[in-house]
Write a protein that holds these residues in place. Sequence first.
Motif, PDB file in Angstrom:
ATOM      1  N   LYS A 264       0.829  -1.223   0.000  1.00 14.02           N
ATOM      2  CA  LYS A 264       0.000   0.000   0.000  1.00 14.02           C
ATOM      3  C   LYS A 264       0.861   1.271   0.000  1.00 14.02           C
ATOM      4  CE  LYS A 264      -3.826  -1.995   2.678  1.00 14.02           C
ATOM      5  NZ  LYS A 264      -3.144  -3.064   3.452  1.00 14.02           N
TER       6      LYS A 264
ATOM      7  N   ARG B 267       8.846   7.853   3.109  1.00 19.27           N
ATOM      8  CA  ARG B 267       8.182   6.639   3.631  1.00 19.27           C
ATOM      9  C   ARG B 267       9.208   5.567   3.995  1.00 19.27           C
ATOM     10  NH1 ARG B 267       2.902   6.277  -0.396  1.00 19.27           N
ATOM     11  NH2 ARG B 267       2.109   8.361   0.138  1.00 19.27           N
TER      12      ARG B 267
ATOM     13  N   THR C 267      -6.160  -0.496  -3.069  1.00 20.62           N
ATOM     14  CA  THR C 267      -6.790  -1.818  -3.129  1.00 20.62           C
ATOM     15  C   THR C 267      -5.846  -2.772  -3.841  1.00 20.62           C
ATOM     16  OG1 THR C 267      -7.839  -1.531  -5.285  1.00 20.62           O
ATOM     17  CG2 THR C 267      -9.098  -0.807  -3.342  1.00 20.62           C
TER      18      THR C 267
ATOM     19  N   ARG D  44      -1.985   7.709  -2.323  1.00 22.77           N
ATOM     20  CA  ARG D  44      -2.797   7.774  -1.106  1.00 22.77           C
ATOM     21  C   ARG D  44      -3.011   6.349  -0.584  1.00 22.77           C
ATOM     22  NH1 ARG D  44      -7.717  11.328  -3.146  1.00 22.77           N
ATOM     23  NH2 ARG D  44      -8.363  11.380  -0.943  1.00 22.77           N
ATOM     24  N   PRO D  45      -2.152   5.908   0.316  1.00 27.61           N
ATOM     25  CA  PRO D  45      -2.208   4.515   0.803  1.00 27.61           C
ATOM     26  C   PRO D  45      -3.575   4.144   1.384  1.00 27.61           C
ATOM     27  CG  PRO D  45      -0.181   5.556   1.513  1.00 27.61           C
ATOM     28  CD  PRO D  45      -1.015   6.633   0.907  1.00 27.61           C
ATOM     29  N   GLY D  46      -4.274   5.130   1.934  1.00 30.90           N
ATOM     30  CA  GLY D  46      -5.592   4.854   2.516  1.00 30.90           C
ATOM     31  C   GLY D  46      -6.590   4.369   1.476  1.00 30.90           C
ATOM     32  N   LYS D  47      -6.354   4.731   0.214  1.00 24.86           N
ATOM     33  CA  LYS D  47      -7.305   4.344  -0.843  1.00 24.86           C
ATOM     34  C   LYS D  47      -6.840   3.110  -1.623  1.00 24.86           C
ATOM     35  CE  LYS D  47      -9.850   8.234  -0.730  1.00 24.86           C
ATOM     36  NZ  LYS D  47     -11.231   8.565  -0.959  1.00 24.86           N
TER      37      LYS D  47
END
Length: 323
Positions: free
Chosen positions: A64, A94, A74, A69-72
């Motif tokens: 991810k 990161r 899949t 945007r790692p939150g999004k």
Amino acid sequence: MGDREKSESRIEFSPLVNGVDYLLSAVEHLEGGPSARNLKYAVLHLQAGVEVLLKSRLIINDWKLVFGRPGKATLESFRKGDFYSCSAEEALSRLSDIGVEIPKDAREEITYLSRQRNRLQHFGLTDTAAAVEARTANVLNFLLDFIRNHLQPVLLDTEADHLATQMNLVRSRLHRIQSLVTTRMQALAQQLSRAPWQTLHCPQCGQWALVVDTQESTCLFCHAQHDRQELPLDYVAIILEQGYRAFRKGEPYADRCPQCDDESLVHGVLVAADPDRPMRFCFSCAEAFDNIDDCTRCGLPFITVDDEGGLCGGCWDELTSRD
Ligand SMILES: [Zn+2]
Ligand SMILES: [Zn+2]
Ligand SMILES: [Zn+2]
């Protein structure tokens, strides 16, 4: 290995293959005083290579992390490669978050390279060729250490095998990049000065950077690790230019060392401490000898002590016991 792990190793694999391929291409474009056009592709491919290899390291921790945007993120879009990934700068920060620290000067060079890539794509080369070459050498210098220190140790076997094969190709070409040789040898000078009597030409890259050790010999320039058993033959065949052919039939390439008794004493070896004087060097002892002679009676090498009249200990004992 469960199915899940298997599929995860597969998705980790492709960015790495891709990144090393870019690196190899950059190295090819940098060889031997590159033309402006070759330099342009060297920068483009090196920049792509750095970015992909940095991200490969992120993926090993968590796929991810390469998403803008790692939150999004899949898994489906990751597998398809259908997503906006993070920038090189974001990848650097990161990496630092997961404990992979990149030195400040390397971070600056990578950032500069990304900007240069953008300018190149629109305007072509704007800096002088020498400046561009020097900067690519800095990044390449960093990348060699990054691969060895942060990628190789955490790869799965299949990935490590692939990387090792590709890095052999990269290594064999590095010495043709003059700017890299200058940069990297300067950076290594202090480290190399610690063991001048153990420092020889590396059969893989040809640089004075192979530090022979009784256990494992490593080249500080190209990071090639030389097998203890194979190194003497590689040295004779490649550095002494005698080829492998003669020795495949079993002809000896090394003498028996009078100190350790291994067959790994090679004639005519050049050592960094005294680079113009060919010496005998034992790859098992990791030692250069200037006090070894061939016995005038049996022809075997022996360590000379004063006044033995050119005879080895064994021959000397035999002769004296006869009287
Ligand atoms: Zn080397
Ligand atoms: Zn020895
Ligand atoms: Zn003898």
